[in-house]
Design an enzyme around this catalytic site. Sequence first.
Site, mmCIF file in Angstrom:
data_model
loop_
_atom_site.group_PDB
_atom_site.id
_atom_site.type_symbol
_atom_site.label_atom_id
_atom_site.label_comp_id
_atom_site.label_asym_id
_atom_site.label_seq_id
_atom_site.Cartn_x
_atom_site.Cartn_y
_atom_site.Cartn_z
ATOM 1 N N LYS B 62 46.909 37.385 47.733
ATOM 2 C CA LYS B 62 46.025 36.711 47.380
ATOM 3 C C LYS B 62 46.254 35.792 48.254
ATOM 4 O O LYS B 62 46.669 35.084 48.607
ATOM 5 C CB LYS B 62 46.021 35.883 46.243
ATOM 6 C CG LYS B 62 44.827 35.306 45.347
ATOM 7 C CD LYS B 62 44.978 35.372 43.729
ATOM 8 C CE LYS B 62 43.897 34.590 43.794
ATOM 9 N NZ LYS B 62 43.748 34.010 42.108
ATOM 10 N N SER B 137 40.000 35.250 39.071
ATOM 11 C CA SER B 137 39.801 35.379 40.377
ATOM 12 C C SER B 137 40.536 36.406 41.343
ATOM 13 O O SER B 137 40.278 36.360 42.514
ATOM 14 C CB SER B 137 40.089 33.566 41.016
ATOM 15 O OG SER B 137 41.632 33.742 40.863
ATOM 16 N N SER B 161 43.344 34.173 35.806
ATOM 17 C CA SER B 161 42.575 35.327 37.020
ATOM 18 C C SER B 161 44.039 36.489 37.071
ATOM 19 O O SER B 161 43.276 37.113 38.605
ATOM 20 C CB SER B 161 42.874 34.055 38.218
ATOM 21 O OG SER B 161 41.870 33.518 38.094
#
Lengths: 479, 468
Positions: B62, B137, B161
């Site tokens: 990420k 996310s 997330s």
Amino acid sequence: MSMQDWEIVIGCEVHCQLDTQTKIFSGAPTTFGMEANTQVASVDLGLPGVLPVLNEKVIGFAIKAGLALECTINQVNEFARKNYFYPDLPKGYQISQAELPICEHGKLDFFLNGQSKRVGITRIHMEEDAGKSSHLSGKPISLVDLNRAGTPLVEIVSEPDMGSADEVVAYLKELRAIVLYLGICDGNMEEGSFRCDANVSVRKRGAELGTRCELKNINSFKFIKDAINYEAFRQVELIEAGGLVRQETRLYNPDRGITFTMRTKEEAHDYRYFPDPDLPSIVISDEELEAIRKELPELPAEKRERYQSSFSLSVYDSEVLAADKHVAQYFETSIDAFSKTPKITANWIINEVLRETKASDVGHFTITPTRLAGLIALLDDKTINGKIAKTVFEKMLTTAASAEEIVSAEGLRQVSDSGAIESVVDRLIEENPDKVEQYRAKPKMLGWFVGQVMKAMKGKANPAIVNDILVKKLNEEPK
Amino acid sequence: MDLSFKALRRSYENGKSVASVLEPLQAAQKENRHNAFITLNAVDYPDFDPSKKLSGIPIALKDNIVTKGIRTTAASKMLSNFIPPYDATVVTKLKNAGALLVGKNNLDEFAMGSSNENSAFGKVLNAHDSAYVPGGSSGGSATAVAANLCAAALGSDTGGSIRQPANYSGVVGLKPTYGRVSRYGLIAFASSLDQIGPLSHKVEDAATLLEVISGYDKNDMTSAKKEVPKFAKFCEQGVEGMRVGVPQEYFDIDVDNPHLSKGVEETIRASIVALEKAGAIIEKVSLPHTSYAVATYYLIATAESSSNLSRFDGVRFGHRSSSAQTLDELYQKSRSEGFGEEVKRRIMLGTYVLSAGFYDAYYRKAQRVRTLITRDFEEVFQEVDMLLTPVTPSPAFRFGEKSEDPLQMYLEDIFTISCNLAGLPGMSIPFGESEAGLPIGVQLLSPWWEEGRLFQAGRQLELSRGVE
């Protein structure tokens, strides 16, 4: 207007930079005076993703300060974030302590003009210093140096217990001596290692507390005194003219000797303190606390007490000697080497040694405490008299020889042989019948004779014996 | 192509080269059909090294996990040109284990969002149907795994997330116990809630990855000095006799909460049956403070983020407005231009929450409720060994469906948030499908430091679906 009707109320916030090798939350060194932005780790830059790691030394230092100031130590305390924007504050917040500071509820006793005075210590908390901004005059450029960012500090907050600039200066001097004794701060005010903010308000005697103004970042005892006196006068003048003091932060301009507004209460930041989630609570065990307590050195107040009771020194002498750790150390080493006449040693240090060197440099003074002790021993056994001792002291400044070696080499031994003195006295009386005549009318003339004998004997005569012989001979009936 | 760690290792052991595995993946990564990557790394093809746990395993990160010399954006214009001078601790650990770090995944800007619609680099598409959000996310990470662009990815989970996009994208997503994995090098959203964790095809791969990235780190004072178990071993242990709690509050949801969709309800029921069949004991339990979790979370998370994001001020790095004339303007314009809408909304909310006069009513109270929520879990774990819950009330939604209503969006996190507030480990495992053919998962929560139980039950659920 008369300041007589008014009381000044002052509380202090002192920031002490802690003398650790590395910063409070990073491994970067804290060395002063290095090239800009070289003493900086990624944590000090506030790079994305970095986390603070507490330098454990800071805790021990803060606790030492707390114990020396008789505070309660909070064995569970936490760091908090103080949020505001400024270019020299890389993270946009300063890591400090808010609701749970490490030390609270202490006090500091000290002397001012022979009177004892007590100031309450509200709290001591740990925090990180910000960087330094400089603004180039005439150019739209500001420079930021982050070398100082993250340097550990303790902020020592006092109660508003002081009533004059002199009290503040005495408080600060005592506090500075203590942190130096503890070895936690170098006390350097010019370099900003020890800086003071003063909260000043005035009130009619006995009335309720007035509105205070904060004087920020004053970096010498003289400026602190001048700034407070100016500020108190300004407030009184303002109120007597029917005005109101506004709560605000002010700066001192030493060139003009005035304080001026830095920001008003309305412009004050809302710092939005909250516990720093990157740093767990600090838990101090009983054992750790005890270990630190045992490391505490003898502090100035204890030394003063001991100097008076063990060495019969005066309040003044013990204050001067204990005020600086290096001077106290010098005194004690000297006494260890020659313990018979501590009062004489004290006088020599206060009058002679401290005239030649700054108190903080006394540890490096050419005449070491042992050399001084040697000189005082010669004085004590009457090998030399006081006047010659001063000559020997002067010579010791430029050579490594001991007092004894200098006395031998230069033949400065005191003459106590009454025969030798008598012959000088006899000649003097013979050659100066007029002076003898004058003496009979005015016994003060004795001084002139003493001086002449000393001069003739190059200062080496034992003054007591000279005196005795002179009095005896001058009072004899003329032959 | 089977990109599970075991399958990859088997092909390497059978003589396949790392290049032959990686080249087709890289072609697909370059195509970036789902916009799952912001940056692709230059990867050279090392020889397979059997002594290394992750040798030759392609892993994506990420893009809020910093990588030395590789741009790290947090999907924000603010950091669009930021090249970190250091590696996050998890990155160092992955490199040491021989992993191939293939690229940086898209996400909601600064990890703030539940749909991956809040990215300065464009939205990420769901790998199963591009009309749907991948979740957020860690949407790019979930999609990169689901679309078979990598073997696994690391995401970060602050309020769901990792688990929520894993749920929407049909992959395994694990949020470890707070303190299990170092946060050093994770661009902070909410420090007391953030935790890095794996997204993978298989439960066992999540276990293996967790083993690699876990452990105390002297650079993170919130990382725990806990021993790291051999997590993969738990996958073989089954659930015989394990007591699994089903919290009633997650089903009897009130007016504030959206109802459970049919697909989700059916999936949960099926997973209960599967675990019972495997010997688990299912019990109804209660977590009475559940309904306060979303409000509590959005007070604490925004408060922390308002402070964490203060360093993005245009002074030292990141976006600096070119039109600022004064210092105040430098801050205002750089931050107004550099941050997206959702980030600004949360900074403002968090600033308000911490302001003088509001702190007690909001932040302090939220911390108290957080303690109550944690206590709920402490009590419930006296009765059961783990919990089984939905991950979200419904499967993935369509783009734009909730983006106009932040509150509806925040409620997506209702089942995942409590876990972060309490610091517990939680895992999302694919187990069903919606009528539209979108994946639906279930969530397993275990006591602190007991991630092993999640792997036991998670693997059992895989087995019951016939996953090899």
